[in-house]
Design an enzyme around this catalytic site. Structure first.
Site, mmCIF file in Angstrom:
data_model
loop_
_atom_site.group_PDB
_atom_site.id
_atom_site.type_symbol
_atom_site.label_atom_id
_atom_site.label_comp_id
_atom_site.label_asym_id
_atom_site.label_seq_id
_atom_site.Cartn_x
_atom_site.Cartn_y
_atom_site.Cartn_z
ATOM 1 N N ASN A 38 14.835 -22.187 -29.605
ATOM 2 C CA ASN A 38 16.217 -21.809 -29.945
ATOM 3 C C ASN A 38 16.539 -20.605 -29.074
ATOM 4 O O ASN A 38 15.791 -19.630 -29.049
ATOM 5 C CB ASN A 38 16.290 -21.440 -31.438
ATOM 6 N N HIS A 69 58.781 -13.535 -31.761
ATOM 7 C CA HIS A 69 58.499 -13.288 -30.334
ATOM 8 C C HIS A 69 57.753 -14.454 -29.704
ATOM 9 O O HIS A 69 56.961 -14.266 -28.788
ATOM 10 C CB HIS A 69 57.698 -11.993 -30.181
ATOM 11 N N LYS A 123 26.440 -21.943 -38.014
ATOM 12 C CA LYS A 123 26.485 -20.830 -38.970
ATOM 13 C C LYS A 123 26.086 -19.532 -38.301
ATOM 14 O O LYS A 123 26.649 -18.480 -38.563
ATOM 15 C CB LYS A 123 25.522 -21.139 -40.120
HETATM 16 C C1 G6P Z 1 29.870 -18.247 -36.529
HETATM 17 C C2 G6P Z 1 30.141 -18.727 -37.949
HETATM 18 C C3 G6P Z 1 31.255 -17.898 -38.571
HETATM 19 C C4 G6P Z 1 30.899 -16.420 -38.493
HETATM 20 C C5 G6P Z 1 30.592 -15.981 -37.057
HETATM 21 C C6 G6P Z 1 30.022 -14.579 -37.019
HETATM 22 O O1 G6P Z 1 30.951 -18.550 -35.721
HETATM 23 O O2 G6P Z 1 30.508 -20.082 -37.961
HETATM 24 O O3 G6P Z 1 31.425 -18.264 -39.936
HETATM 25 O O4 G6P Z 1 31.974 -15.670 -38.985
HETATM 26 O O5 G6P Z 1 29.604 -16.844 -36.495
HETATM 27 O O6 G6P Z 1 28.812 -14.587 -37.728
HETATM 28 P P1 G6P Z 1 28.117 -13.307 -38.320
HETATM 29 O O7 G6P Z 1 26.828 -13.825 -38.881
HETATM 30 O O8 G6P Z 1 27.902 -12.358 -37.190
HETATM 31 O O9 G6P Z 1 29.009 -12.743 -39.353
#
Ligand code: G6P
Length: 610
Positions: free
Chosen positions: A108, A506, A605
């Site tokens: 990953n 706007h 996520k």
């Molecule tokens: C991804 C998730 C969002 C989240 C963002 C930031 O795009 O899908 O739901 O707000 O990451 O993630 P974090 O863990 O830094 O709040």
């Protein structure tokens, strides 16, 4: 984002790997794969043999491949891939296998110098079959392999630039999984005569609550009954396991159709948890901000939903602490010119693993700023990149769309703002007391919202056929409009945008028709009349208007086509019930549209690449 799982112990690895991998589905993925060292091989003269299967598609698809071809063996690794280099396909799926067919690796992250490494490896005769950066790693380790897998991994990683969490197995060393991490999450689950590895805690929780967090540039040799951690030079690192305090039910659906709905319904409890032990005399024993610490301003940095919490935080901080507060997207922060003053930098990330936010934390420290992280995940990477950590304590959040973590972030920001305002002497005891009393009422405010969803379910019928939906708000509810739009587009795939209500004229007004609903967020404060005017402007262009306003608003039903009410709260706190309503609007719209909700297409996520 990619998920990694590994097992070594006395049991059959395949069912454990599949079950654990499923618990990482929420991270988002497009392909899945598994590799196991089979020790009962009869076909060959070998004592053990590496066997792997992989394909584009779901874990269920992988399981159907395995149904007729069960791999027996007690050590294995598995993976869900979220494509970065090369499209989703069987050949790009993990595990990747070396030229000898003996070594398997899952990864990953992103190997940034893979092109240079690739050229060298091809010249040495390695045959690269995929379009991934990952496959380079497996050939690199093969190239350095001399009978000692851990040594080969260490040597290889010294030449690698980029982020990685990896797990590697070799058929001639069936007693171990070698893992390593840099910038991508990896945990080790400590069992009894068996051990686990995973990208995240829910994957191992069924089997153990004891977890070791691997740090950047560390590698580990995981055997049945020992876990050895070392740096890339081979120096031993001692680290104890930590006990996870939540259980599997916390991370399961518990009768709800989707994690997202469950997590919205958990917000009442989550707010209580955030406030527990912190409201009264507000204390953050975890913070090292003292009354004589001077900040010239506050900067909040985040991505996605956490960025919207940060924008709300700007209004809260400026109102309460009187300190100028700016907000930056983590992915842009590095390009900004450092300010002369040294601000307090608050990094908000529910996962604690977002690569852009981690990079911003490092940059802020390099610029000499004092840093605080607000995160939900104990032991996550951000906790090692900042001066102080505040945990938002809302429990595991599985649905990709952040809901309870957003509300938890807001509550933590109120607490922190009151705390700093009191430390700086900007908040006198009486108003501070009132603010804290209001905070204490918020769980019951949210409870009333989640227990009264019929109006919302009815209202969303007017949204499902829309191609575009606009959200407008002013002042502290301008970020609420952004978050409402983000939530809707993430899970329903309907195009939605949030604007400051004053900006409608706007540009966006040009797009309004009878098919473009406008959702306006109101609170009974100094912005009320102005936003009502904006709503009338939208209505005059035949746009259906939906107002979200407080219960004591008895004017709006004469102007808006539909109204959703939230319990009265001082406008400073209105983003909390508003957020819950907007999350439910997104949820029920997506449900009516027949969307998958918890795992929206293309999204992850935890975004561990920059
Ligand atoms: C991804 C998730 C969002 C989240 C963002 C930031 O795009 O899908 O739901 O707000 O990451 O993630 P974090 O863990 O830094 O709040």
């Amino acid at each position: 984002m990619c998920g990694i799982v590994g097992y070594i112990g006395p049991k059959q690895a395949q069912p454990i790997l599949i079950e654990s991998l499923k618990r990482l589905e929420y991270r988002g993925y497009d392909s899945a794969g598994i590799a196991i060292i089979n020790e009962e091989t009869k076909k060959t003269s070998k004592k053990s043999e590496l066997i792997f299967r992989k394909d584009q598609g779901t874990i269920d698809n992988l399981t159907s491949i395995l149904d007729n071809n069960t791999i027996s063996g007690r050590v294995g690794i598995s993976h869900t891939r979220w494509a970065t280099h090369g499209p989703p396909s069987k050949k790009n799926a993990h595990p990747h296998i070396d030229c000898t067919g003996k070594l398997a690796l899952v990864h990953n992250g992103i190997i940034e110098n893979y092109n240079q490494l690739k050229d060298k490896l091809i010249k040495k005769g390695h045959e690269i079959v995929s379009e991934t950066d990952t496959e380079i790693l497996v050939h690199l380790i093969e190239d350095n392999y001399n009978g000692d897998l851990a040594m080969a991994v260490r040597k290889s990683l010294k030449t690698v630039k980029g982020s990685y969490a990896i797990a590697v197995i070799h058929e001639t060393e069936p007693d171990r999984i070698v893992v390593a991490r840099n910038e991508s999450p990896l945990i080790l689950g400590v069992g009894s005569n068996e051990n686990f590895i995973a990208s995240d805690v829910p994957a191992v929780l069924k089997y153990t609550k004891r977890v070791i967090y691997l740090h950047n540039k560390e590698i580990s040799i995981v055997n049945n009954n020992s876990i050895e951690i070392m740096d890339l030079d081979g120096n031993t690192i001692e680290r104890d396991w930590q006990e996870i305090t939540w259980n599997l039910e916390d991370a399961e659906k518990g009768g709800f159709e989707h994690y997202m709905l469950k997590e919205i319904f958990e917000e009442t409890k989550a707010i209580r948890e955030v406030l527990r032990g912190r409201v009264g005399e507000i204390i953050f024993p975890e913070l090292s901000i003292y009354s004589n610490t001077i900040f010239h301003g506050i900067k909040i940095i985040a991505c996605g939903t956490s960025y919207h919490a940060s924008l709300t935080g700007k209004y809260i901080f400026e109102r309460l602490t009187r300190l100028p507060t700016t907000v930056e997207m983590a992915s842009e922060y590095r390009y900004s010119e450092p300010t002369h003053d040294t601000p307090l930098v608050i990094l908000i990330t529910q996962s604690g693993e977002t690569a852009d936010t981690l990079a911003a934390a490092r940059e802020a420290r390099r610029r000499g700023c004092r840093t605080i992280a607000l995160t939900n995940v104990v032991g996550s990477s951000i906790t090692r990149e900042v001066d102080d950590i505040i945990y938002i304590r809302v429990g595991p959040e599985i649905s990709v769309a952040a809901t309870k973590s957003f509300v938890g972030q807001l509550i933590t920001l109120y607490l922190l703002a009151i705390f700093i305002a009191e430390v700086l002497g900007h908040l006198k005891p009486e108003p501070a007391k009132e603010l804290k009393e209001t905070l204490r009422t918020l769980p019951s405010v949210v409870e009333r919202v989640v227990n009264n969803t019929s109006e919302i379910k009815n209202m969303v019928k007017s949204l499902v056929s829309a191609k575009h939906i606009f959200y407008i708000g002013r002042n502290i509810n301008y970020p609420s409009a952004l978050e409402g739009a983000l939530k809707l587009k993430e899970i329903s795939y309907i195009h939605a945008e949030g604007f400051p209500a004053g900006e409608l004229k706007h540009g966006p007004l040009a797009l309004l028709t009878k098919d473009t609903p406008v959702i306006a967020i109101l609170s009974k404060d100094h912005t009320y009349d102005k936003i009502v005017s904006n709503l009338i402007e939208a209505s005059a262009r035949n746009a259906p208007v939906i107002a979200i306003t407080s219960e004591s608003d008895d004017e709006i039903q004469n102007i808006a086509d539909q109204v959703l009410y939230y319990p009265d709260v001082p406008s400073l706190f209105s983003p909390v019930p508003v957020a819950v309503i907007l999350q439910l609007v997104a949820y029920y719209t997506a449900k009516k549209c027949g969307c998958t909700i918890d795992k929206p297409r293309n999204l992850a996520k935890s975004v561990t690449v920059e």
